[in-house]
Design an enzyme around this catalytic site. Structure first.
Site, short mmCIF file in Angstrom:
data_model
loop_
_atom_site.label_atom_id
_atom_site.label_comp_id
_atom_site.label_asym_id
_atom_site.label_seq_id
_atom_site.Cartn_x
_atom_site.Cartn_y
_atom_site.Cartn_z
CB SER A 62 -0.90 0.01 1.24
OG SER A 62 -1.55 1.26 1.40
CE1 TYR A 117 -4.34 -2.38 4.84
CE2 TYR A 117 -3.70 -0.08 4.54
CZ TYR A 117 -4.02 -1.32 4.01
OH TYR A 117 -4.01 -1.50 2.66
#
Length: 263
Positions: free
Chosen positions: A142, A155
């Site tokens: 990400s 996350y």
């Protein structure tokens, strides 16, 4: 591992979002598939669709990669296959909100899937690939991996691990015939926010189909890093390399509050 036709690809987290898009794109390129996710019904439906539309072999496996038992289920189910040519570690969990105001289980679950499950499965599959002297691995990271992200702290931390792990593994396996690539998409229109109180504007998200296509094109082109989606995704990762980390953290924290992530 630059061609997809008649290769076998194992895709985790395949029952929805980017995983489904990757599975569809791989099938359209002629890959046979092993699809892994927790939802057996979704997997079966997708498998039937891909077999009918593309004539490829599809083996759905229902397993929770957040547990060692789930990983062992996948390994046992694939043991009889001649080889896994491509491993796509897409399965991932995340959440949005205040760390201390959320249940602890919501913080532990992403670590179990995004880090421990990924490492377990990669260790087994990459070992077979290295012994055979061929194969490929795509780990889905990400753009959130490049800086601390308040209100998405667990996350983003798991994705930072995936980034560093993948880059190091790529160098380890480079001389053994196994190609490894990290893909770092930006915000993508998937079900990531489905269980949160945050409803981001659709115009601010890349489509899962576009991201999947870019990832597979980049891997076929021999890249070790992919920044799929809109062109601005990669430049957005540069700030953390230029500005002091405290400044970057405050900026991302302010943006998170502005977008309502501090729920």
């Amino acid at each position: 591992m630059n061609e997809y036709r008649n290769r076998t690809a194992l895709v985790t987290g395949a029952s929805k979002g980017l995983g489904t898009a990757l599975a569809r794109d791989l099938a359209s390129r002629g890959s046979h598939l092993v699809l892994v996710a927790r939802s057996a019904s979704r997997l079966e439906h997708l498998a039937d669709e891909l077999r009918a539309q593309y004539g490829v072999q599809v083996n759905p496996i229902s397993a929770d990669l957040g547990s060692d038992e789930g990983v062992q289920t996948v390994l046992a189910a694939t043991a009889a296959l001649p080889a896994i040519d491509l491993l796509v570690n897409n399965a991932g969990l995340g959440g949005v909100g205040s760390f201390v105001d959320r249940p602890l289980d919501e913080a532990i679950a992403p670590i179990a899937v995004n880090v421990i499950g990924l490492v377990r499965l990669t260790h087994a599959v990459a070992g077979r690939m290295a012994n055979d002297g061929r194969g490929g691995i795509i780990n889905i990271g990400s753009t959130g991996a490049f800086q601390p992200m308040p209100f998405q702290n667990v996350y983003s931390s798991t994705k930072a691990f995936v980034l560093m792990f993948t880059e190091a593994l790529a160098e380890e396996l480079r001389a053994r015939g196994v190609r490894v690539m990290i893909a770092s998409p930006g915000p993508t229109a998937t079900e990531f926010f489905a269980d949160s109180e945050v409803d981001p504007a659709v115009r601010s998200l890349d489509s899962a189909d576009t991201v999947a296509r870019d990832i597979l094109d980049d891997f076929a082109a021999g890249r070790t890093a992919s920044y799929p989606g809109r062109r601005s995704n990669r430049p957005q990762t540069w700030a953390a390399r230029i500005l002091p980390r405290t400044a970057v953290t405050r900026i991302t924290g302010d943006l998170a509050r502005k977008n309502g992530f501090d729920v």
